[in-house]
Design a protein around this motif. Structure first.
Motif, short mmCIF file in Angstrom:
data_model
loop_
_atom_site.label_atom_id
_atom_site.label_comp_id
_atom_site.label_asym_id
_atom_site.label_seq_id
_atom_site.Cartn_x
_atom_site.Cartn_y
_atom_site.Cartn_z
N VAL A 189 8.97 -9.76 5.43
CA VAL A 189 7.75 -9.23 6.06
C VAL A 189 7.42 -7.85 5.50
O VAL A 189 6.25 -7.57 5.17
CB VAL A 189 7.91 -9.18 7.60
CG1 VAL A 189 6.75 -8.44 8.24
CG2 VAL A 189 7.99 -10.60 8.16
N LEU A 190 8.42 -6.99 5.35
CA LEU A 190 8.15 -5.64 4.83
C LEU A 190 7.63 -5.71 3.40
O LEU A 190 6.61 -5.10 3.07
CB LEU A 190 9.41 -4.77 4.90
CG LEU A 190 9.21 -3.34 4.38
CD1 LEU A 190 8.20 -2.57 5.21
CD2 LEU A 190 10.53 -2.58 4.35
N GLU A 191 8.30 -6.48 2.54
CA GLU A 191 7.89 -6.53 1.13
C GLU A 191 6.47 -7.09 0.99
O GLU A 191 5.66 -6.56 0.24
CB GLU A 191 8.89 -7.38 0.32
CG GLU A 191 8.77 -7.23 -1.18
CD GLU A 191 7.82 -8.24 -1.84
OE1 GLU A 191 7.36 -7.97 -2.96
OE2 GLU A 191 7.54 -9.29 -1.22
N HIS A 192 6.16 -8.13 1.74
CA HIS A 192 4.83 -8.72 1.63
C HIS A 192 3.76 -7.86 2.30
O HIS A 192 2.61 -7.82 1.84
CB HIS A 192 4.82 -10.14 2.22
CG HIS A 192 5.46 -11.15 1.31
ND1 HIS A 192 6.82 -11.20 1.07
CD2 HIS A 192 4.91 -12.13 0.54
CE1 HIS A 192 7.08 -12.16 0.22
NE2 HIS A 192 5.94 -12.75 -0.13
N THR A 193 4.13 -7.16 3.36
CA THR A 193 3.17 -6.26 4.01
C THR A 193 2.87 -5.07 3.11
O THR A 193 1.74 -4.58 3.08
CB THR A 193 3.71 -5.81 5.38
OG1 THR A 193 3.98 -6.97 6.17
CG2 THR A 193 2.68 -4.95 6.12
N LEU A 194 3.87 -4.61 2.37
CA LEU A 194 3.64 -3.53 1.40
C LEU A 194 2.60 -3.97 0.38
O LEU A 194 1.76 -3.18 -0.04
CB LEU A 194 4.94 -3.14 0.69
CG LEU A 194 5.95 -2.34 1.51
CD1 LEU A 194 7.26 -2.19 0.73
CD2 LEU A 194 5.41 -0.96 1.89
N ARG A 195 2.64 -5.24 -0.01
CA ARG A 195 1.64 -5.74 -0.97
C ARG A 195 0.24 -5.69 -0.34
O ARG A 195 -0.72 -5.31 -1.00
CB ARG A 195 1.96 -7.18 -1.38
CG ARG A 195 3.26 -7.33 -2.17
CD ARG A 195 3.29 -8.70 -2.80
NE ARG A 195 4.63 -9.27 -2.78
CZ ARG A 195 4.92 -10.52 -3.13
NH1 ARG A 195 3.93 -11.33 -3.50
NH2 ARG A 195 6.15 -10.98 -3.10
N LEU A 196 0.13 -6.08 0.94
CA LEU A 196 -1.17 -6.03 1.62
C LEU A 196 -1.69 -4.60 1.70
O LEU A 196 -2.88 -4.34 1.60
CB LEU A 196 -1.05 -6.57 3.05
CG LEU A 196 -0.80 -8.06 3.27
CD1 LEU A 196 -0.74 -8.35 4.76
CD2 LEU A 196 -1.90 -8.91 2.62
N LEU A 197 -0.77 -3.67 1.89
CA LEU A 197 -1.15 -2.27 2.06
C LEU A 197 -1.38 -1.57 0.72
O LEU A 197 -2.05 -0.53 0.67
CB LEU A 197 -0.04 -1.54 2.86
CG LEU A 197 -0.27 -0.08 3.22
CD1 LEU A 197 -1.51 0.08 4.11
CD2 LEU A 197 0.95 0.49 3.93
#
Length: 884
Positions: A678-686
Motif C-alpha cells: 500500500v505504501l509503495e503504490h500510494t507513493l506512486r499515486l502521490l
C-alpha cells in the motif's frame, strides 16, 4: 536490500536538489519520438524574460508537471517543452530603465548595442527562471528548451508573416491605434487595461458661423480640440435638426468645421452634440471615414502637443489641458465643468494612460482566421476546462477587430519588409533583401518596427516542434494534448494560437485548454510589486521544500477559480509531508525479516488488511478519474484523506501488534506485505504531486526500478475492492470513535481500560465484532468487550452511543476516578452559579434594560439560558456519579 535508514526529521533541503540532479543527469525528462506509443505533450506557456517567476507561475507549472508525470507513469510518450518569451515591450522597458540608471539611453548607444544589452538581459533572467522551474521540480525536457527569438522560431515567424502577406491577410494602413507615450509604441486593443477613473466633463461653446447661436459640446479631453474636424449629432435629435449642414467656428483655433448627423451619437450623453477628432479617437475615426473628414494629428509620440497647436506646442498633454481650460474660461468659451466617472485605457506594461492616435502600422485581417477558430471550439474539437470559458473565448472572436502587429521597438522580430528609396516599392521577403526586384536599386531601407510579442508566441505549439520543417516531433506531438494557462490570457494568447495552429499547423494546437485562476494574497488581493504582497516561490521552497509548496498550491484548487495564499495552508501541507515521512519511517523500522517474494494467501488477510487494500483501490480509481478530468485539487484531496485518515490513523495503528509480534512470523509477514504494498503504490499515486519526498522514500523501501517517476501508474486494482470488509470495518471504526468520544466526555483516565457492552440491531455484524474485538481494545482501550444478545439486559447507569447497526454502552463504574471527577464538576457548578447570578442581576437592572440595545439584551438572555442548561447537565452527571 535498500538502505532502510532515513533520518528522524523530514528535511526537504537534504534531498530535493539531489533528486532533481539525478533525474536530469539520467535524462529521465527527455522524450524521444516513439511511434508505437501514444503521445502526450504540453508546451509551457513561455514566461517572460523580464524578471522572475511569481506564485501564479508556480501554480501553472505545478499543474503541468502533475499532468506530465501522471501520463509518463501511464506509459505515454510524454513531452513537456520548456522555453521563454522575449516579451518585447516589457524587456525593452527593463533595459531602458537600466540604461537610464547608467546615465545613457538606447538612442545614444544605438540599435545594435541595445539589442546586445537585451540579449544579455535575457541570458541573466532567463537562467534565473529556469533555476526556479527546476527548484519547483518541473520535469521539462531541457534538451528541447526554446526561446521565441531563437533561430528556429525566428524562421517560423518570418514564414508566417510572409505567407499571410502574400495572401493579402497582412496589410499596412493608417489607422487609429492605442499609443503608449511611455513605451513609445502602438499597442493592440488587448494590451490596454481599462479602469474607471474620476475625471471632468468640460462643456464648451462652439459658435455657429455668422450668427449669435452656439452649440454646446461636452468632452473629457479638451486638449484634443485642436484636431477637431466636425461636430456630430444624432439624425433624430430634434434639438439639432436645423443645425445639420451648418458651419461652426472652432474656439481659439478659428477653424471652420461642419455639423453633421450620425446615428453613432448618443443623444442622452452630455449635450447630444459631440466634437469629432478623427486622429485621436477610434469612434471619431470611424465617423470621419464615413463623412470624409480630415485627420489632424495634434500630439507627438511622447504625449506632448505637436507643432500645429501653436503656443501649446511641446507641452505635456495634461499641462496643455489645464492651461487650455483657463484660456477657454477667460475668453468665454467654457460654460461649465462637472465631475464625471469614465473608463480610461492604460498600457498593460507600464500603466501610462494610452493615447488613441492615427499612425501607419501593420495589421492582420482577423475575420477569416477567427471563423475556423470559433468552429474548432463550438464543435468540441477543443474543449475548455471549465466549460464556461468557451463563451468568453467565442464572444471575443465573434467581435474581433483587425490586429495591429507592428511595434515601434528595437527588441523583437524585426518586420521582414524593405522600402525602395528609388521607386517606393515595398518588398516583403523570407530572405533579407539587398536589391529592389522592381527597379534594381540597392538603395533599400528595412522597416524598423518589430512584431507584437504575441505574434511569435501564437506560433509556439508548432514552431517549437520544428515547423515549417515537417519534423518527426511535429508528426508525433502536434496537436499537443493540453494547454494549461490562466484566464487572463485567453484573448492575448489562446485564441491566437488556435487561429495560427489551424492556419499553419493544419490542425488545432491543443485538445484541451485547462484554465486556472490567479493566486491572490490572504485578503484576496492580486499579488503585485506596488502592494508589496508578492511572494517569491523560491523563498517558500527554501524554507519548506518544493513538495510543500506544490501540495499547498494544488489542494483546494478548482479549475478556473482564484485561490488565496495562506501561510497556514503552507504549514498544513508541510504537516502532511511530515505525517507521510513518519509513517514511512515506521515501516522501515519494521522491515526485519522482510521477504520480497512472499505473497499472502487469501486466508492470511485480516479484516484491516482487506479494508486498507480496498480503500487503496478506491483511492486509485478516484485519483485516476480526477486527473483524467483535470480535477487535480480533488485528486490531491483523495490521496491526502487516504494517507492521513486511513493509512496512518487506522491501519498503521492496527498493524502494530502484528509487526511487533516476532513469534508469529506469518502474521508479521502479512502485515509487512500489506503495509509495503500500500505504501509503495500510494507513493506512486502521490508522486506527480510531491515528486521529491516520494522519490526519497521510494528509494529506501523495497521497490523495483531506477526511479519512482518511471514506475507504472497503479492500475487494474479493482480485484482488491471489498465492499463487505469496508462495511464491517466502518462499523468497527464508528464504534471505536463513539467509545473514544464517551471517554473524552467523562474525562476517563487515559490508558485505563473500560468495559464496553455492545448490542446489535444488525445481527450480521456480531460475528465480525467477535472476531475483531482486539481492534476495540487496541484503539479504544475497551476491555472486556461483552456482546449482549438480549435487549432486555441493557445496563443501567451507563453512558450510551448509537452507531449504524450497533448500540454501545460504557458502564460508569470503574470508568472514571469518581472522587476526582466529582470535585471537578462541583468546581464547574460553582463557576456556572456565579455567571448565572451575575447575569440575573444585570437582566433585572432597569437602567441596563432601558439603555442597552435590544440585540445586546437578547444576547445576555441567551448566555444566561446557556449557562443554566450547562449547569443542569453537570448536576445530572453528578447524580450519576453519586450512584456509583
Amino acid at each position: 536490500m535498500q538502505d532502510t535508514n532515513i533520518p528522524k526529521v523530514y528535511d526537504p533541503q537534504s534531498f530535493e536538489k539531489k533528486w532533481y540532479e539525478f533525474w536530469e543527469q539520467n535524462k529521465l525528462f527527455h522524450a524521444e519520438v516513439e511511434k508505437g506509443k501514444k503521445p502526450y505533450s504540453i508546451v509551457i506557456p513561455p514566461p517572460n524574460v523580464t524578471g522572475q517567476l511569481h506564485m501564479g507561475h508556480a501554480m501553472d507549472n505545478t499543474l503541468q508537471d502533475i499532468l506530465i508525470r501522471f501520463r509518463r507513469m501511464q506509459g505515454y510518450n510524454t513531452l513537456w517543452m520548456p522555453g521563454c518569451d522575449h516579451a518585447g515591450i516589457a524587456t525593452q522597458a527593463k533595459v531602458d530603465a537600466a540604461l537610464r540608471e547608467e546615465g545613457t539611453s538606447r538612442y545614444e548607444i544605438g540599435r545594435e548595442k541595445f539589442i546586445e544589452r537585451a540579449w544579455a538581459w535575457k541570458e541573466k533572467f532567463g537562467s534565473r527562471i529556469m533555476y526556479q522551474l527546476r527548484s519547483l521540480g518541473s520535469s521539462c525536457d531541457w534538451d528541447r528548451e526554446r526561446f521565441t527569438m531563437d533561430e528556429g522560431c525566428s524562421k517560423a515567424v518570418r514564414e508566417v508573416f510572409v505567407s499571410l502577406y502574400e495572401e493579402g491577410l497582412i496589410y499596412q494602413g493608417t489607422r487609429i491605434t492605442n499609443w503608449c507615450p511611455q513605451c513609445n509604441t502602438a499597442l493592440s486593443d488587448i494590451e490596454v487595461e481599462h479602469e474607471n477613473e474620476m475625471g471632468h466633463l468640460y462643456h464648451i461653446r462652439y459658435q455657429v458661423k455668422d450668427t449669435d447661436q452656439y452649440v454646446e459640446i461636452a468632452t473629457t479631453r479638451p486638449e484634443t480640440m485642436f484636431g477637431d474636424t466636425g461636430v456630430a449629432v444624432h439624425p433624430d435629435d430634434i434639438r439639432y435638426k436645423a443645425l445639420v449642414g451648418k458651419t461652426l467656428i472652432l474656439p481659439i483655433v478659428g477653424r471652420q468645421i461642419p455639423v453633421f448627423a450620425d446615428s453613432y451619437v448618443d443623444p442622452q450623453f452630455g449635450t447630444g452634440a459631440v466634437k469629432v477628432t478623427p486622429a485621436h479617437d477610434p469612434n471619431d475615426f470611424d465617423m470621419g471615414q464615413r463623412h470624409g473628414l480630415e485627420q489632424i494629428l495634434i500630439m507627438d509620440n511622447d504625449g506632448t502637443m505637436a507643432e500645429n497647436t501653436g503656443k501649446y506646442s511641446g507641452m505635456d498633454r495634461y499641462e496643455c489641458r489645464r492651461k487650455l481650460v483657463e484660456e477657454l474660461r477667460e475668453k468665454g468659451f467654457l460654460l461649465s465643468i462637472e465631475e464625471h466617472e469614465h473608463a480610461v485605457g492604460h498600457c498593460s506594461r507600464c500603466g501610462t494612460t494610452v493615447e488613441p492616435m492615427v499612425s501607419k502600422q501593420w495589421f492582420v485581417k482577423m475575420q477569416s482566421l477567427a471563423e475556423p477558430a470559433i468552429e474548432a471550439v463550438k464543435s468540441g474539437k477543443i474543449k475548455f476546462v471549465p466549460e464556461r470559458f468557451t463563451k468568453i473565448y467565442c464572444n471575443w472572436l465573434e467581435n474581433i477587430r483587425d490586429w495591429c502587429i507592428s511595434r515601434q521597438l528595437w527588441w523583437g522580430h524585426q518586420i521582414p519588409a524593405w522600402y525602395c528609396e528609388e521607386c517606393g516599392a515595398t518588398i516583403v521577403s523570407r530572405e533579407d533583401v539587398v536589391i529592389c526586384p522592381k527597379c534594381g536599386s540597392h538603395n533599400l531601407k528595412r522597416d524598423e518596427d518589430v512584431l507584437d510579442t504575441w505574434f511569435s508566441s501564437a506560433l509556439w505549439p508548432f514552431e517549437t516542434m520544428g515547423w515549417p520543417e515537417q519534423t518527426a516531433e511535429l508528426r508525433q506531438f502536434y496537436p499537443t494534448s493540453v494547454l494549461v494557462t490562466g484566464y487572463d490570457i485567453i484573448f492575448f494568447w489562446v485564441a491566437r494560437m488556435v487561429m495560427m495552429g489551424l492556419k499553419f499547423g493544419k490542425d488545432i494546437p491543443f485538445k484541451h485548454v485547462f484554465i486556472h485562476g490567479l493566486v491572490r494574497d490572504s485578503q484576496g488581493r492580486k499579488m503585485s510589486k506596488s502592494l508589496g504582497n508578492g511572494i517569491d516561490p523560491v523563498d517558500v521552497i527554501e524554507k519548506y521544500g518544493a513538495d510543500t509548496l506544490r501540495f499547498m498550491l494544488i489542494t483546494g484548487n478548482t479549475p478556473g477559480n482564484d485561490m488565496r495564499f495562506y501561510w497556514e495552508r503552507v504549514e498544513s501541507a508541510r504537516n502532511f509531508a511530515n505525517k507521510l515521512w513518519n509513517a514511512s519511517r515506521f515501516m522501515l523500522m519494521n522491515l526485519e525479516g522482510f521477504d520480497a517474494k512472499f505473497v499472502p494467501a487469501e486466508a492470511d488477510y485480516t479484516l484491516a488488511d482487506k479494508w486498507i487494500l480496498s480503500r487503496y483501490a478506491h483511492t486509485v480509481q478516484n485519483v485516476t478519474q480526477n486527473l483524467e478530468n483535470f480535477e487535480l485539487g480533488e485528486a490531491a484531496r483523495s490521496i491526502y484523506e487516504f494517507i492521513w485518515n486511513e493509512l496512518c490513523d487506522w491501519y498503521i495503528e492496527l498493524s502494530k501488534a502484528r509487526l511487533y509480534d516476532k513469534e508469529n512470523s506469518t502474521a508479521r509477514k502479512v502485515a509487512q506485505y500489506v503495509l509495503g504494498y500500500v505504501l509503495e503504490h500510494t507513493l506512486r499515486l502521490l508522486h506527480p504531486f510531491m515528486p521529491f519526498i516520494t522519490e526519497e522514500i521510494w528509494q529506501h523501501i523495497p521497490h523495483d526500478g531506477k526511479s519512482i517517476m518511471l514506475s507504472p501508474w497503479p492500475d487494474n486494482e479493482s480485484a482488491k475492492l471489498d465492499a463487505d470488509s469496508e462495511k464491517v470495518m466502518t462499523a468497527i471504526m464508528d464504534a471505536i470513535k463513539a467509545i473514544r468520544n464517551i471517554r473524552a466526555q467523562v474525562n476517563a483516565v487515559p490508558g485505563k481500560k473500560s468495559e464496553v457492552i455492545l448490542h446489535f440491531s444488525d445481527a450480521g455484524l456480531i460475528g465480525e465484532f467477535e472476531k475483531n474485538q482486539s481492534y476495540l481494545t487496541t484503539l479504544a482501550a475497551a476491555e472486556p468487550v461483552t456482546i449482549w444478545r438480549n435487549s432486555a439486559d441493557k445496563p443501567g447507569n451507563a453512558m450510551t452511543a448509537v452507531v449504524d447497526g450497533v448500540e454501545i454502552y460504557l458502564p460508569m463504574a470503574g470508568l472514571i476516578d469518581v472522587q476526582k471527577e466529582t470535585a471537578r464538576l462541583n468546581k464547574e457548578i460553582e463557576h456556572l452559579n456565579k455567571e448565572i447570578e451575575r447575569l440575573s442581576k444585570k437582566l433585572s437592572n432597569r437602567g441596563f434594560l432601558a439603555k442597552a440595545p435590544a440585540e445586546i439584551v437578547e444576547k445576555e438572555r441567551e448566555k444566561q439560558k446557556g449557562y443554566t442548561e450547562k449547569k443542569n447537565a453537570v448536576e445530572e452527571r453528578l447524580s450519576y456519579l453519586a450512584d456509583l
